[in-house]
Write a protein that holds these residues in place. Structure first.
Motif, mmCIF file in Angstrom:
data_model
loop_
_atom_site.group_PDB
_atom_site.id
_atom_site.type_symbol
_atom_site.label_atom_id
_atom_site.label_comp_id
_atom_site.label_asym_id
_atom_site.label_seq_id
_atom_site.Cartn_x
_atom_site.Cartn_y
_atom_site.Cartn_z
ATOM 1 N N ILE A 30 0.871 -1.183 0.000
ATOM 2 C CA ILE A 30 0.000 0.000 0.000
ATOM 3 C C ILE A 30 0.901 1.225 0.000
ATOM 4 C CG2 ILE A 30 -1.752 1.293 1.282
ATOM 5 C CD1 ILE A 30 -2.600 -1.399 2.524
ATOM 6 N N GLU A 32 0.976 5.620 0.012
ATOM 7 C CA GLU A 32 0.291 6.900 0.195
ATOM 8 C C GLU A 32 1.227 7.993 -0.287
ATOM 9 O OE1 GLU A 32 -1.370 9.865 3.687
ATOM 10 O OE2 GLU A 32 -1.104 7.743 4.127
ATOM 11 N N LEU A 75 -0.146 7.336 -8.631
ATOM 12 C CA LEU A 75 -1.194 7.075 -7.659
ATOM 13 C C LEU A 75 -2.383 7.991 -7.937
ATOM 14 C CD1 LEU A 75 0.851 6.703 -4.359
ATOM 15 C CD2 LEU A 75 0.358 5.007 -6.105
ATOM 16 N N HIS A 77 -5.481 7.710 -5.839
ATOM 17 C CA HIS A 77 -6.045 8.007 -4.528
ATOM 18 C C HIS A 77 -4.921 8.406 -3.588
ATOM 19 C CE1 HIS A 77 -9.749 6.195 -5.896
ATOM 20 N NE2 HIS A 77 -9.076 5.110 -6.246
ATOM 21 N N ARG A 79 -4.291 7.152 -0.701
ATOM 22 C CA ARG A 79 -3.700 5.899 -0.219
ATOM 23 C C ARG A 79 -4.360 4.765 -0.978
ATOM 24 N NH1 ARG A 79 -4.562 5.169 5.874
ATOM 25 N NH2 ARG A 79 -3.127 6.922 5.901
ATOM 26 N N GLN A 80 -3.555 3.901 -1.576
ATOM 27 C CA GLN A 80 -4.150 2.808 -2.350
ATOM 28 C C GLN A 80 -3.243 1.581 -2.371
ATOM 29 O OE1 GLN A 80 -4.103 5.204 -6.092
ATOM 30 N NE2 GLN A 80 -3.398 3.312 -7.055
ATOM 31 N N SER A 128 -5.903 0.965 -10.434
ATOM 32 C CA SER A 128 -7.099 1.656 -9.988
ATOM 33 C C SER A 128 -8.126 1.653 -11.106
ATOM 34 C CB SER A 128 -6.750 3.088 -9.589
ATOM 35 O OG SER A 128 -7.940 3.804 -9.322
#
Length: 131
Positions: A30, A32, A75, A77, A79-80, A128
């Protein structure tokens, strides 16, 4: 779970799982993204992993194995989940390396080891749905 800040300007960005979690067959990555500098282009990160294997069939010493590098990002988002690494056997420690040439950026990285059926092997990018 392990969490570390990575910085594209640093020479080495390595995040490792703790051996306290015990052996696992997969590890979820993950990320961020922290705020970018001015109008910087959102970076893409190259992610590679080295596995520490402790298997009596391989001998008494730990064996290191590398998975092929993948590219994640940019990225979307804050956090993804960006990738999942899997190995068809028990891994005592996961060590991920992060590099980016797309600009100066920082990110926080979480590693979540776990167990799943022994099947695939490699790092799989989780895209995503907002492309």
């Amino acid at each position: 779970m392990s969490v570390v800040e990575i910085d594209s300007e640093r020479q080495s960005n390595t995040v490792e799982t703790s051996s306290n979690f015990g052996p696992s067959t997969h590890c979820v990555v993950i990320m961020e993204q922290l705020p970018l500098l001015r109008n910087a282009v959102p970076p893409r990160w190259r992610v590679a992993a080295t596995l520490t294997l402790r298997d009596p069939l391989l001998g008494p010493e730990p064996v290191l194995a590398d998975l092929p590098t993948v590219v994640v990002g940019p990225l979307i988002h804050k956090r993804q989940v960006v990738a999942m690494a899997k190995y068809a056997g028990l891994v005592s420690q996961w060590s991920f390396r992060f590099e980016s040439d797309d600009g100066r950026a920082k990110a926080l990285v979480w590693l979540h080891p776990g167990t799943s059926p022994l099947s695939d092997c490699g790092i799989f990018v989780v895209h995503s749905s907002l492309r």
